[in-house]
Write a protein that holds these residues in place. Sequence first.
Motif, short mmCIF file in Angstrom:
data_model
loop_
_atom_site.label_atom_id
_atom_site.label_comp_id
_atom_site.label_asym_id
_atom_site.label_seq_id
_atom_site.Cartn_x
_atom_site.Cartn_y
_atom_site.Cartn_z
N GLN A 39 0.31 -0.83 0.72
CA GLN A 39 -0.48 -0.25 -0.15
C GLN A 39 0.63 0.90 -0.03
OE1 GLN A 39 -2.91 -0.06 2.85
NE2 GLN A 39 -4.08 1.47 2.07
N LYS A 43 -3.10 5.36 -1.74
CA LYS A 43 -4.30 4.07 -2.41
C LYS A 43 -4.00 3.30 -1.72
CE LYS A 43 -0.72 5.42 -6.73
NZ LYS A 43 0.47 4.90 -7.30
N GLN A 44 -4.94 2.11 -2.19
CA GLN A 44 -5.32 1.33 -2.11
C GLN A 44 -4.16 0.04 -2.56
OE1 GLN A 44 -8.93 0.42 -4.45
NE2 GLN A 44 -9.95 1.16 -2.68
#
Length: 119
Positions: A39, A43-44
């Motif tokens: 990660q 961001k995811q």
Amino acid sequence: QVQLVESGGGLVQAGGSLRLSCAASGTFFSIPAMGWYRQAAGKQRELVARIISGAGTNYADSVKGRFTISRDKDRNTVYLQMSSLKPEDTAVYYCNADGIVSLVKYTYWGQGTQVTVSS
């Protein structure tokens, strides 16, 4: 229960290499799959690589040819060898495992280890 302890993160220059390790411990029947996610800031979390007993490995397109996942089943440890690192590989890397406990599958996560690649 399964506990996952990661090690091996750090700071490296672009083009360099690092190896991450994740050791699983606890009380479980088996761990059929282990992997690494990452990660980046803002961001995811995304899959990096995964190794599944009897089914092989799979990788994110962005790391194919540069990263290699492997597993020592006797030690319940999974490794991620990262080469030709790029600044965009900078992220917190999390170990992931599917553990079978009392015939039920659970998903476990490590605490994460920071990988920083400088340009």
